[in-house]
Motif scaffolding. Structure first.
Motif, short mmCIF file in Angstrom:
data_model
loop_
_atom_site.label_atom_id
_atom_site.label_comp_id
_atom_site.label_asym_id
_atom_site.label_seq_id
_atom_site.Cartn_x
_atom_site.Cartn_y
_atom_site.Cartn_z
N ALA A 202 2.84 -7.45 6.40
CA ALA A 202 1.93 -6.71 7.27
C ALA A 202 2.66 -6.06 8.44
CB ALA A 202 0.83 -7.64 7.78
N ASP A 203 3.64 -6.73 9.03
CA ASP A 203 4.37 -6.16 10.17
C ASP A 203 5.06 -4.85 9.78
OD1 ASP A 203 3.56 -8.28 11.73
OD2 ASP A 203 5.42 -9.41 11.45
N PHE A 204 5.73 -4.86 8.64
CA PHE A 204 6.42 -3.65 8.18
C PHE A 204 5.41 -2.55 7.87
CE2 PHE A 204 8.24 -0.85 4.98
CZ PHE A 204 9.43 -0.50 5.59
N LEU A 205 4.32 -2.90 7.20
CA LEU A 205 3.30 -1.89 6.88
C LEU A 205 2.75 -1.27 8.15
CD1 LEU A 205 1.35 -3.70 4.02
CD2 LEU A 205 2.96 -1.81 3.78
N ASN A 206 2.48 -2.10 9.17
CA ASN A 206 1.92 -1.57 10.42
C ASN A 206 2.89 -0.64 11.13
OD1 ASN A 206 -0.59 -2.78 10.15
ND2 ASN A 206 0.08 -4.67 11.11
N GLU A 207 4.19 -0.96 11.08
CA GLU A 207 5.19 -0.07 11.68
C GLU A 207 5.17 1.29 10.98
OE1 GLU A 207 8.99 -1.95 11.42
OE2 GLU A 207 8.36 -3.67 12.64
N GLN A 208 5.15 1.28 9.66
CA GLN A 208 5.15 2.53 8.90
C GLN A 208 3.86 3.32 9.12
OE1 GLN A 208 7.80 3.81 7.21
NE2 GLN A 208 8.73 2.11 8.31
N LEU A 209 2.74 2.62 9.18
CA LEU A 209 1.46 3.30 9.42
C LEU A 209 1.45 3.97 10.79
CD1 LEU A 209 -0.94 0.61 7.93
CD2 LEU A 209 -0.32 2.81 6.91
N PHE B 266 -5.31 3.29 10.74
CA PHE B 266 -5.69 1.94 10.33
C PHE B 266 -4.44 1.07 10.32
CE2 PHE B 266 -4.24 3.76 6.40
CZ PHE B 266 -3.74 2.71 5.66
N ARG B 267 -4.66 -0.22 10.42
CA ARG B 267 -3.57 -1.19 10.39
C ARG B 267 -3.96 -2.33 9.45
NH1 ARG B 267 -2.02 2.69 12.41
NH2 ARG B 267 -0.94 2.99 14.35
N VAL B 268 -3.01 -3.23 9.21
CA VAL B 268 -3.19 -4.33 8.27
C VAL B 268 -3.16 -5.65 9.04
CG1 VAL B 268 -2.18 -5.49 6.27
CG2 VAL B 268 -2.11 -3.00 6.43
N ARG B 269 -4.17 -6.50 8.81
CA ARG B 269 -4.17 -7.84 9.41
C ARG B 269 -3.33 -8.80 8.58
NH1 ARG B 269 -9.73 -6.77 10.34
NH2 ARG B 269 -10.12 -6.56 12.55
N LYS B 270 -3.58 -8.81 7.28
CA LYS B 270 -2.83 -9.71 6.40
C LYS B 270 -2.76 -9.09 5.00
CE LYS B 270 -6.65 -12.56 4.85
NZ LYS B 270 -7.12 -13.88 4.56
N VAL B 271 -1.81 -9.57 4.24
CA VAL B 271 -1.59 -9.08 2.89
C VAL B 271 -1.65 -10.26 1.94
CG1 VAL B 271 0.10 -8.03 1.34
CG2 VAL B 271 -0.16 -7.17 3.67
N ASP B 272 -2.33 -10.07 0.81
CA ASP B 272 -2.40 -11.09 -0.24
C ASP B 272 -2.22 -10.38 -1.57
OD1 ASP B 272 -2.79 -13.43 -1.68
OD2 ASP B 272 -4.98 -13.29 -1.58
N GLY B 273 -1.00 -10.39 -2.08
CA GLY B 273 -0.72 -9.67 -3.32
C GLY B 273 -0.86 -8.19 -3.08
N MET B 274 -1.74 -7.55 -3.85
CA MET B 274 -1.99 -6.11 -3.69
C MET B 274 -3.23 -5.83 -2.83
SD MET B 274 0.38 -4.34 -4.99
CE MET B 274 -0.30 -2.70 -5.08
N ASP B 275 -3.80 -6.87 -2.25
CA ASP B 275 -4.96 -6.71 -1.38
C ASP B 275 -4.52 -6.80 0.08
OD1 ASP B 275 -6.79 -6.49 -3.49
OD2 ASP B 275 -6.91 -8.67 -3.66
#
Length: 120
Positions: free
Chosen positions: A89-96, A103-112
């Motif tokens: 999630a940290d990496f995804l939020n940086e890229q976003l 939008f940002r990501v709180r948590k990641v579970d597989g592809m969700d």
């Protein structure tokens, strides 16, 4: 009694009779039958992504960021390399944030991913 009063009384009695007949027919007959043994519908959250929808665009952004994570990290998990898991999630939020996504990501579970909106 006046003619209007008699007419209104008959109309009210007719409506009451009609409603009583309708309710009796609905409830005395058992109402609407439901097959208790019918298979239950299962909702697949991945079916929520129609082409061009907001969900599809967001999913594409997360997948592209995950591909970048795999390119930059040779020790990325096999599930991530195979496309079965999103990046942290940290990496995804940086890229976003770099791409100006709202939008940002709180948590990641597989592809969700549990996502939330951010203010401009």
């Amino acid at each position: 009694m006046s003619r209007n009063a008699v007419f209104l009384s008959l109309m009210a009695a007719g409506w009451i009779g009609f409603l009583a007949f309708a309710f009796y027919g609905l409830f005395a007959s058992g109402g609407i039958s439901v097959d208790q043994h019918a298979p239950h519908a299962m909702r697949d959250p991945h079916d929520d992504f129609a082409e061009g929808s907001l969900g599809t665009e967001r999913r594409k952004a997360l997948i592209e960021a995950t591909k970048l994570y795999v390119q930059r990290n040779s020790d990325a998990p096999a599930a991530m390399v195979e496309g079965r898991e999103l990046a942290p999630a940290d990496f995804l939020n940086e890229q976003l944030a770099e791409h100006g996504e709202r939008f940002r990501v709180r948590k990641v579970d597989g592809m969700d991913a549990d996502i939330f909106e951010v203010a401009a």
